[in-house]
Design a protein around this motif. Sequence first.
Motif, PDB file in Angstrom:
ATOM      1  N   GLN A 115       0.845  -1.187   0.000  1.00 48.80           N
ATOM      2  CA  GLN A 115       0.000   0.000   0.000  1.00 48.80           C
ATOM      3  C   GLN A 115       0.881   1.238   0.000  1.00 48.80           C
ATOM      4  O   GLN A 115       1.899   1.287   0.695  1.00 48.80           O
ATOM      5  CB  GLN A 115      -0.914   0.020   1.218  1.00 48.80           C
ATOM      6  CG  GLN A 115      -1.887   1.178   1.223  1.00 48.80           C
ATOM      7  CD  GLN A 115      -2.813   1.136   2.417  1.00 48.80           C
ATOM      8  OE1 GLN A 115      -2.398   0.841   3.531  1.00 48.80           O
ATOM      9  NE2 GLN A 115      -4.072   1.433   2.176  1.00 48.80           N
ATOM     10  N   LEU A 116       0.477   2.209  -0.790  1.00 53.50           N
ATOM     11  CA  LEU A 116       1.165   3.489  -0.761  1.00 53.50           C
ATOM     12  C   LEU A 116       0.840   4.169   0.556  1.00 53.50           C
ATOM     13  O   LEU A 116      -0.284   4.107   1.031  1.00 53.50           O
ATOM     14  CB  LEU A 116       0.710   4.384  -1.916  1.00 53.50           C
ATOM     15  CG  LEU A 116       1.189   3.971  -3.299  1.00 53.50           C
ATOM     16  CD1 LEU A 116       0.511   4.818  -4.358  1.00 53.50           C
ATOM     17  CD2 LEU A 116       2.694   4.106  -3.400  1.00 53.50           C
ATOM     18  N   LEU A 156      -1.731  11.191   0.416  1.00 47.03           N
ATOM     19  CA  LEU A 156      -2.138  11.347  -0.978  1.00 47.03           C
ATOM     20  C   LEU A 156      -3.454  12.103  -1.083  1.00 47.03           C
ATOM     21  O   LEU A 156      -3.654  12.888  -1.997  1.00 47.03           O
ATOM     22  CB  LEU A 156      -2.288   9.985  -1.650  1.00 47.03           C
ATOM     23  CG  LEU A 156      -1.013   9.179  -1.831  1.00 47.03           C
ATOM     24  CD1 LEU A 156      -1.335   7.844  -2.477  1.00 47.03           C
ATOM     25  CD2 LEU A 156      -0.014   9.928  -2.665  1.00 47.03           C
ATOM     26  N   LEU A 167      -2.359  11.281  -9.665  1.00 43.80           N
ATOM     27  CA  LEU A 167      -2.636  10.089  -8.872  1.00 43.80           C
ATOM     28  C   LEU A 167      -2.729   8.863  -9.778  1.00 43.80           C
ATOM     29  O   LEU A 167      -2.167   7.814  -9.463  1.00 43.80           O
ATOM     30  CB  LEU A 167      -3.923  10.264  -8.067  1.00 43.80           C
ATOM     31  CG  LEU A 167      -4.349   9.078  -7.212  1.00 43.80           C
ATOM     32  CD1 LEU A 167      -3.268   8.714  -6.205  1.00 43.80           C
ATOM     33  CD2 LEU A 167      -5.662   9.365  -6.514  1.00 43.80           C
ATOM     34  N   LEU A 190      -0.318   5.562  -9.591  1.00 42.00           N
ATOM     35  CA  LEU A 190      -0.820   4.194  -9.424  1.00 42.00           C
ATOM     36  C   LEU A 190      -0.334   3.295 -10.566  1.00 42.00           C
ATOM     37  O   LEU A 190       0.027   2.135 -10.342  1.00 42.00           O
ATOM     38  CB  LEU A 190      -2.345   4.194  -9.341  1.00 42.00           C
ATOM     39  CG  LEU A 190      -2.930   4.864  -8.100  1.00 42.00           C
ATOM     40  CD1 LEU A 190      -4.446   4.972  -8.213  1.00 42.00           C
ATOM     41  CD2 LEU A 190      -2.526   4.148  -6.826  1.00 42.00           C
ATOM     42  N   ARG A 248      -4.249  -5.298  -8.407  1.00 41.66           N
ATOM     43  CA  ARG A 248      -4.599  -4.067  -7.678  1.00 41.66           C
ATOM     44  C   ARG A 248      -5.992  -4.321  -7.140  1.00 41.66           C
ATOM     45  O   ARG A 248      -6.948  -4.444  -7.897  1.00 41.66           O
ATOM     46  CB  ARG A 248      -4.584  -2.853  -8.601  1.00 41.66           C
ATOM     47  CG  ARG A 248      -5.017  -1.577  -7.898  1.00 41.66           C
ATOM     48  CD  ARG A 248      -4.905  -0.361  -8.812  1.00 41.66           C
ATOM     49  NE  ARG A 248      -5.553   0.780  -8.213  1.00 41.66           N
ATOM     50  CZ  ARG A 248      -6.454   1.540  -8.835  1.00 41.66           C
ATOM     51  NH1 ARG A 248      -6.794   1.287 -10.078  1.00 41.66           N
ATOM     52  NH2 ARG A 248      -6.988   2.554  -8.212  1.00 41.66           N
ATOM     53  N   ASP A 257      -5.071   2.232  -3.525  1.00 43.16           N
ATOM     54  CA  ASP A 257      -3.612   2.151  -3.607  1.00 43.16           C
ATOM     55  C   ASP A 257      -3.094   0.855  -2.986  1.00 43.16           C
ATOM     56  O   ASP A 257      -2.009   0.802  -2.443  1.00 43.16           O
ATOM     57  CB  ASP A 257      -2.977   3.363  -2.932  1.00 43.16           C
ATOM     58  CG  ASP A 257      -3.384   3.511  -1.467  1.00 43.16           C
ATOM     59  OD1 ASP A 257      -4.215   2.700  -0.981  1.00 43.16           O
ATOM     60  OD2 ASP A 257      -2.889   4.426  -0.803  1.00 43.16           O
ATOM     61  N   GLU A 258      -3.906  -0.201  -3.081  1.00 43.09           N
ATOM     62  CA  GLU A 258      -3.552  -1.495  -2.493  1.00 43.09           C
ATOM     63  C   GLU A 258      -3.327  -2.541  -3.581  1.00 43.09           C
ATOM     64  O   GLU A 258      -4.112  -2.669  -4.515  1.00 43.09           O
ATOM     65  CB  GLU A 258      -4.655  -1.983  -1.560  1.00 43.09           C
ATOM     66  CG  GLU A 258      -4.883  -1.072  -0.380  1.00 43.09           C
ATOM     67  CD  GLU A 258      -6.032  -1.524   0.498  1.00 43.09           C
ATOM     68  OE1 GLU A 258      -6.020  -1.164   1.679  1.00 43.09           O
ATOM     69  OE2 GLU A 258      -6.942  -2.228   0.007  1.00 43.09           O
TER      70      GLU A 258
END
Length: 179
Positions: free
Chosen positions: A41-42, A46, A57, A61, A78, A82-83
Amino acid sequence: MNPDQSFEQDYLTGLANRRALYEYYSQIDASTMIHAMFFSQLSGNLSVCRCLTIRDLHKLLIAVSKLLQDHTRGFTSRIGGDEYVVLLDGSLTQPQVEGIAGNLLSSVQEIDFRKDILSLISLSIGIVMEQPVSQNLDDVLTKCDAAMYQAKYNGKNQFAVYKSYDKTLEINRHIELEM
């Protein structure tokens, strides 16, 4: 794009989506083991970063998706926002898996993207090792998620390996989700 693919492919990155991950997992022989799984995860602000546009964004990604594909071998998906989840191919040892995670983390700041934004973000990776496929995927993902939150707790650009004896990670994550 084939209309059937839209249900199994992330619209932005072209990676498999959550639905495809569950389908893939259900087709693995239940007597086998998942040798290693990443939950990435980022991290960073964000959502409140005023310098990050929707276009930025999306580019970020996509760049992270490419980074994961370039540095891992296996089923990459994905699963939302963002996971990302990667089921690594092969019988890798824990040091080998940690080496892959370390390479990913060191490569995040090198992706072709705005350096002012890259300085605000990091990647956190939760890792589970040697999980039987007979185990429900949600249970495996919960372990990955707990390890990922431990990595976040440890600081920027970190990874953590789930340890079954450390139930504190899971308890803290459940408390956080309930709040």
